[in-house]
Design a protein around this motif. Structure first.
Motif, PDB file in Angstrom:
ATOM      1  N   GLY A 167       7.900  27.213 -10.737  1.00 40.36           N
ATOM      2  CA  GLY A 167       7.224  28.003 -11.751  1.00 40.36           C
ATOM      3  C   GLY A 167       7.329  27.413 -13.142  1.00 40.36           C
ATOM      4  O   GLY A 167       7.268  28.130 -14.124  1.00 40.36           O
ATOM      5  N   LEU A 168       7.483  26.103 -13.235  1.00 41.29           N
ATOM      6  CA  LEU A 168       7.583  25.424 -14.519  1.00 41.29           C
ATOM      7  C   LEU A 168       6.284  24.681 -14.811  1.00 41.29           C
ATOM      8  O   LEU A 168       5.377  24.649 -13.998  1.00 41.29           O
ATOM      9  N   GLU A 169       6.215  24.057 -15.994  1.00 38.92           N
ATOM     10  CA  GLU A 169       5.036  23.263 -16.306  1.00 38.92           C
ATOM     11  C   GLU A 169       5.065  21.965 -15.513  1.00 38.92           C
ATOM     12  O   GLU A 169       6.138  21.434 -15.222  1.00 38.92           O
ATOM     13  N   PRO A 170       3.913  21.442 -15.116  1.00 39.26           N
ATOM     14  CA  PRO A 170       3.885  20.231 -14.301  1.00 39.26           C
ATOM     15  C   PRO A 170       4.342  18.992 -15.072  1.00 39.26           C
ATOM     16  O   PRO A 170       3.695  18.585 -16.028  1.00 39.26           O
ATOM     17  N   ILE A 171       5.462  18.427 -14.666  1.00 42.66           N
ATOM     18  CA  ILE A 171       6.000  17.200 -15.258  1.00 42.66           C
ATOM     19  C   ILE A 171       6.237  16.213 -14.121  1.00 42.66           C
ATOM     20  O   ILE A 171       6.955  16.527 -13.175  1.00 42.66           O
ATOM     21  N   PRO A 172       5.638  15.022 -14.175  1.00 40.66           N
ATOM     22  CA  PRO A 172       5.808  14.066 -13.075  1.00 40.66           C
ATOM     23  C   PRO A 172       7.236  13.531 -13.001  1.00 40.66           C
ATOM     24  O   PRO A 172       7.962  13.513 -13.992  1.00 40.66           O
ATOM     25  N   VAL A 173       7.646  13.093 -11.823  1.00 40.67           N
ATOM     26  CA  VAL A 173       8.996  12.573 -11.645  1.00 40.67           C
ATOM     27  C   VAL A 173       9.094  11.093 -11.992  1.00 40.67           C
ATOM     28  O   VAL A 173      10.179  10.545 -12.061  1.00 40.67           O
ATOM     29  N   ARG A 200       0.825  -1.213   0.000  1.00 41.77           N
ATOM     30  CA  ARG A 200       0.000   0.000   0.000  1.00 41.77           C
ATOM     31  C   ARG A 200       0.855   1.258   0.000  1.00 41.77           C
ATOM     32  O   ARG A 200       0.521   2.245  -0.653  1.00 41.77           O
ATOM     33  N   SER A 201       1.954   1.221   0.725  1.00 44.75           N
ATOM     34  CA  SER A 201       2.852   2.379   0.751  1.00 44.75           C
ATOM     35  C   SER A 201       3.483   2.609  -0.612  1.00 44.75           C
ATOM     36  O   SER A 201       3.574   3.738  -1.086  1.00 44.75           O
ATOM     37  N   LEU A 202       3.916   1.521  -1.240  1.00 38.33           N
ATOM     38  CA  LEU A 202       4.523   1.636  -2.563  1.00 38.33           C
ATOM     39  C   LEU A 202       3.520   2.162  -3.583  1.00 38.33           C
ATOM     40  O   LEU A 202       3.845   3.036  -4.392  1.00 38.33           O
ATOM     41  N   LEU A 203       2.304   1.669  -3.523  1.00 37.35           N
ATOM     42  CA  LEU A 203       1.259   2.140  -4.441  1.00 37.35           C
ATOM     43  C   LEU A 203       0.968   3.626  -4.222  1.00 37.35           C
ATOM     44  O   LEU A 203       0.851   4.394  -5.180  1.00 37.35           O
ATOM     45  N   LEU A 204       0.871   4.040  -2.967  1.00 37.26           N
ATOM     46  CA  LEU A 204       0.612   5.442  -2.655  1.00 37.26           C
ATOM     47  C   LEU A 204       1.744   6.340  -3.141  1.00 37.26           C
ATOM     48  O   LEU A 204       1.509   7.385  -3.749  1.00 37.26           O
ATOM     49  N   ILE A 205       2.983   5.935  -2.901  1.00 41.48           N
ATOM     50  CA  ILE A 205       4.127   6.771  -3.291  1.00 41.48           C
ATOM     51  C   ILE A 205       4.278   6.820  -4.801  1.00 41.48           C
ATOM     52  O   ILE A 205       4.566   7.883  -5.373  1.00 41.48           O
ATOM     53  N   LYS A 206       4.056   5.706  -5.484  1.00 43.37           N
ATOM     54  CA  LYS A 206       4.120   5.734  -6.946  1.00 43.37           C
ATOM     55  C   LYS A 206       3.009   6.602  -7.527  1.00 43.37           C
ATOM     56  O   LYS A 206       3.220   7.329  -8.507  1.00 43.37           O
ATOM     57  N   ALA A 207       1.832   6.552  -6.940  1.00 40.51           N
ATOM     58  CA  ALA A 207       0.735   7.412  -7.395  1.00 40.51           C
ATOM     59  C   ALA A 207       1.080   8.875  -7.159  1.00 40.51           C
ATOM     60  O   ALA A 207       0.815   9.726  -8.012  1.00 40.51           O
ATOM     61  N   TRP A 208       1.680   9.194  -6.023  1.00 37.84           N
ATOM     62  CA  TRP A 208       2.087  10.572  -5.755  1.00 37.84           C
ATOM     63  C   TRP A 208       3.134  11.012  -6.770  1.00 37.84           C
ATOM     64  O   TRP A 208       3.060  12.135  -7.292  1.00 37.84           O
ATOM     65  N   LEU A 216       3.574   9.983  -9.762  1.00 33.01           N
ATOM     66  CA  LEU A 216       3.009  10.089 -11.105  1.00 33.01           C
ATOM     67  C   LEU A 216       2.030  11.248 -11.246  1.00 33.01           C
ATOM     68  O   LEU A 216       2.045  11.966 -12.244  1.00 33.01           O
ATOM     69  N   TYR A 217       1.184  11.464 -10.230  1.00 35.87           N
ATOM     70  CA  TYR A 217       0.094  12.426 -10.385  1.00 35.87           C
ATOM     71  C   TYR A 217       0.292  13.751  -9.664  1.00 35.87           C
ATOM     72  O   TYR A 217      -0.193  14.771 -10.124  1.00 35.87           O
ATOM     73  N   GLU A 218       0.965  13.771  -8.537  1.00 37.14           N
ATOM     74  CA  GLU A 218       1.029  14.985  -7.734  1.00 37.14           C
ATOM     75  C   GLU A 218       2.395  15.673  -7.723  1.00 37.14           C
ATOM     76  O   GLU A 218       2.483  16.853  -7.439  1.00 37.14           O
ATOM     77  N   SER A 219       3.453  14.949  -8.006  1.00 33.79           N
ATOM     78  CA  SER A 219       4.789  15.543  -7.902  1.00 33.79           C
ATOM     79  C   SER A 219       4.997  16.650  -8.935  1.00 33.79           C
ATOM     80  O   SER A 219       5.688  17.628  -8.664  1.00 33.79           O
ATOM     81  N   GLY A 220       4.391  16.508 -10.098  1.00 28.10           N
ATOM     82  CA  GLY A 220       4.544  17.527 -11.128  1.00 28.10           C
ATOM     83  C   GLY A 220       3.942  18.856 -10.724  1.00 28.10           C
ATOM     84  O   GLY A 220       4.531  19.916 -10.950  1.00 28.10           O
ATOM     85  N   SER A 221       2.783  18.824 -10.097  1.00 28.79           N
ATOM     86  CA  SER A 221       2.154  20.073  -9.671  1.00 28.79           C
ATOM     87  C   SER A 221       2.924  20.721  -8.534  1.00 28.79           C
ATOM     88  O   SER A 221       2.996  21.944  -8.443  1.00 28.79           O
ATOM     89  N   LEU A 222       3.544  19.923  -7.673  1.00 28.08           N
ATOM     90  CA  LEU A 222       4.376  20.476  -6.599  1.00 28.08           C
ATOM     91  C   LEU A 222       5.611  21.155  -7.184  1.00 28.08           C
ATOM     92  O   LEU A 222       5.955  22.275  -6.804  1.00 28.08           O
TER      93      LEU A 222
END
Length: 83
Positions: free
Chosen positions: A29-35, A7-15, A17-23
Protein backbone atom coordinates in the motif's frame (compact mmCIF):
# COMPACT_ATOMS: atom_id res chain seq x y z
CA UNK A 1 24.01 -20.62 -23.03
CA UNK A 2 25.00 -16.99 -23.60
CA UNK A 3 21.84 -15.72 -25.38
CA UNK A 4 19.69 -17.20 -22.60
CA UNK A 5 21.82 -15.47 -19.95
CA UNK A 6 21.66 -12.10 -21.73
CA UNK A 7 17.94 -12.23 -22.43
CA UNK A 8 17.15 -13.42 -18.92
CA UNK A 9 19.26 -10.68 -17.38
CA UNK A 10 17.62 -8.04 -19.57
CA UNK A 11 14.14 -9.31 -18.68
CA UNK A 12 14.85 -9.41 -14.94
CA UNK A 13 16.46 -5.96 -14.91
CA UNK A 14 13.47 -4.57 -16.81
CA UNK A 15 11.12 -6.19 -14.29
CA UNK A 16 13.13 -4.75 -11.40
CA UNK A 17 13.05 -1.28 -12.93
CA UNK A 18 9.50 -1.07 -14.28
CA UNK A 19 7.25 -3.62 -12.59
CA UNK A 20 8.64 -4.29 -9.11
CA UNK A 21 7.48 -0.93 -7.78
CA UNK A 22 3.86 -1.54 -8.70
CA UNK A 23 3.98 -5.00 -7.10
CA UNK A 24 5.38 -3.59 -3.87
CA UNK A 25 2.81 -0.80 -3.92
CA UNK A 26 -0.04 -3.26 -4.34
CA UNK A 27 1.18 -5.49 -1.52
CA UNK A 28 2.25 -2.88 1.02
CA UNK A 29 0.00 0.00 0.00
CA UNK A 30 2.92 2.35 -0.60
CA UNK A 31 3.88 4.49 -3.58
CA UNK A 32 5.49 2.54 -6.44
CA UNK A 33 9.29 2.69 -6.08
CA UNK A 34 11.42 0.33 -8.21
CA UNK A 35 13.96 -1.94 -6.53
CA UNK A 36 16.67 -1.18 -9.10
CA UNK A 37 18.37 2.08 -8.17
CA UNK A 38 21.59 1.86 -6.16
CA UNK A 39 21.83 5.61 -5.56
CA UNK A 40 18.75 5.44 -3.35
CA UNK A 41 19.82 2.43 -1.30
CA UNK A 42 18.22 -0.22 -3.48
CA UNK A 43 19.71 -2.98 -5.61
CA UNK A 44 22.45 -2.09 -8.04
CA UNK A 45 22.58 -3.44 -11.56
CA UNK A 46 25.65 -5.48 -10.60
CA UNK A 47 23.82 -7.03 -7.64
CA UNK A 48 20.95 -8.14 -9.88
CA UNK A 49 23.47 -9.63 -12.32
CA UNK A 50 25.07 -11.63 -9.52
CA UNK A 51 21.66 -12.81 -8.31
CA UNK A 52 20.76 -14.06 -11.80
CA UNK A 53 24.16 -15.68 -12.16
CA UNK A 54 23.59 -17.50 -8.88
CA UNK A 55 20.36 -18.93 -10.30
CA UNK A 56 22.24 -20.39 -13.26
CA UNK A 57 25.04 -21.61 -11.00
CA UNK A 58 22.60 -23.26 -8.61
CA UNK A 59 20.76 -24.91 -11.48
CA UNK A 60 24.03 -26.24 -12.90
CA UNK A 61 25.46 -27.60 -9.65
CA UNK A 62 22.31 -29.43 -8.61
CA UNK A 63 21.73 -30.96 -12.03
CA UNK A 64 18.50 -29.06 -12.59
CA UNK A 65 19.64 -27.54 -15.87
CA UNK A 66 17.86 -30.26 -17.84
CA UNK A 67 15.39 -27.86 -19.42
CA UNK A 68 13.99 -26.16 -16.34
CA UNK A 69 15.75 -22.90 -17.28
CA UNK A 70 15.49 -22.90 -21.05
CA UNK A 71 13.51 -19.66 -21.50
CA UNK A 72 13.94 -16.17 -19.99
CA UNK A 73 10.42 -16.27 -18.49
CA UNK A 74 11.31 -19.46 -16.62
CA UNK A 75 14.41 -17.73 -15.26
CA UNK A 76 12.23 -14.79 -14.18
CA UNK A 77 9.86 -17.19 -12.44
CA UNK A 78 12.78 -18.83 -10.60
CA UNK A 79 14.13 -15.36 -9.70
CA UNK A 80 10.81 -14.35 -8.16
CA UNK A 81 10.56 -17.62 -6.22
CA UNK A 82 14.11 -17.53 -4.86
CA UNK A 83 14.51 -13.83 -4.16
Amino acid sequence: NCPLWKRSLLLIKAWCLYESGSLAAAVAGLEPIPVLCSRNGRLSSYAVSVMVLSLFNDAGTHGVLDGSLDHPFLVLRRFLRVF
